[in-house]
Motif scaffolding. Structure first.
Motif, mmCIF file in Angstrom:
data_model
loop_
_atom_site.group_PDB
_atom_site.id
_atom_site.type_symbol
_atom_site.label_atom_id
_atom_site.label_comp_id
_atom_site.label_asym_id
_atom_site.label_seq_id
_atom_site.Cartn_x
_atom_site.Cartn_y
_atom_site.Cartn_z
ATOM 1 N N GLU A 1 0.804 -1.215 0.000
ATOM 2 C CA GLU A 1 0.000 0.000 0.000
ATOM 3 C C GLU A 1 0.838 1.267 0.000
ATOM 4 O OE1 GLU A 1 -2.051 1.048 3.811
ATOM 5 O OE2 GLU A 1 -1.305 -0.925 4.430
ATOM 6 N N PHE A 2 2.123 1.170 0.343
ATOM 7 C CA PHE A 2 2.992 2.345 0.391
ATOM 8 C C PHE A 2 3.858 2.492 -0.859
ATOM 9 C CE2 PHE A 2 2.204 1.373 4.893
ATOM 10 C CZ PHE A 2 1.614 2.571 5.267
ATOM 11 N N CYS A 3 4.563 1.433 -1.238
ATOM 12 C CA CYS A 3 5.533 1.552 -2.335
ATOM 13 C C CYS A 3 5.112 0.853 -3.624
ATOM 14 C CB CYS A 3 6.898 1.031 -1.898
ATOM 15 S SG CYS A 3 6.980 -0.767 -1.692
ATOM 16 N N GLY A 4 4.077 0.010 -3.573
ATOM 17 C CA GLY A 4 3.606 -0.672 -4.767
ATOM 18 C C GLY A 4 4.332 -1.962 -5.106
ATOM 19 N N TYR A 5 5.251 -2.423 -4.237
ATOM 20 C CA TYR A 5 5.978 -3.669 -4.480
ATOM 21 C C TYR A 5 5.005 -4.843 -4.553
ATOM 22 C CZ TYR A 5 9.420 -7.398 -3.862
ATOM 23 O OH TYR A 5 10.185 -8.535 -4.024
ATOM 24 N N ILE A 6 5.306 -5.787 -5.429
ATOM 25 C CA ILE A 6 4.455 -6.970 -5.590
ATOM 26 C C ILE A 6 4.579 -7.889 -4.372
ATOM 27 C CG2 ILE A 6 4.246 -7.015 -8.092
ATOM 28 C CD1 ILE A 6 6.874 -9.093 -6.481
ATOM 29 N N CYS A 7 3.556 -8.700 -4.160
ATOM 30 C CA CYS A 7 3.473 -9.553 -2.977
ATOM 31 C C CYS A 7 4.066 -10.937 -3.244
ATOM 32 C CB CYS A 7 2.014 -9.689 -2.560
ATOM 33 S SG CYS A 7 1.753 -10.762 -1.157
ATOM 34 N N PRO A 8 5.200 -11.268 -2.620
ATOM 35 C CA PRO A 8 5.769 -12.605 -2.797
ATOM 36 C C PRO A 8 4.946 -13.649 -2.037
ATOM 37 C CG PRO A 8 7.086 -11.357 -1.228
ATOM 38 C CD PRO A 8 6.010 -10.437 -1.734
ATOM 39 N N VAL A 9 4.917 -14.857 -2.566
ATOM 40 C CA VAL A 9 4.233 -15.963 -1.893
ATOM 41 C C VAL A 9 5.188 -17.143 -1.791
ATOM 42 C CG1 VAL A 9 1.866 -15.308 -2.462
ATOM 43 C CG2 VAL A 9 3.142 -16.679 -4.070
#
Length: 105
Positions: free
Chosen positions: A66-74
């Motif tokens: 929500e702050f930097c836009g980095y993708i979510c690793p799983v």
């Protein structure tokens, strides 16, 4: 589903296919049976499968910080539904920065 895979430079097309097959797991399937099926298909041990899966970076491109836009690793298939169920997500870097700011550095 917008799960993306980024293989490392040592992985070949077969390794990537194995990872893709692993990540096709969904919660309606028996996880152990799914893993055994992928191992059988590629003629590898469970340890070899998990080694290849761990080498391939998996992420959700529709869940971002929500702050930097980095993708979510799983890391495991169960992460997919869990991360998508959250109202928002914050990456480790932004979470650490927010924690430091909150605690007065």
């Amino acid at each position: 589903m917008s799960l993306k895979l980024q293989p490392n430079v040592t992985q070949n097309a077969r390794d990537l296919d194995m990872c893709k097959d692993y990540w096709e797991y969904d919660s309606t399937m028996d996880y152990i049976e799914h893993v055994e099926s992928v191992c059988s298909k590629y003629g590898v041990t469970v340890q070899a499968l998990f080694k290849e899966v761990s080498e391939c970076f998996a992420y959700l491109d529709d869940v971002t910080c929500e702050f930097c836009g980095y993708i979510c690793p799983v890391e495991v298939p169960a992460d997919i539904a869990y991360m998508r169920s959250k109202e928002s997500w914050c990456c480790e870097v932004c979470e650490h920065a927010t924690w430091q700011e909150y605690n007065g550095r």
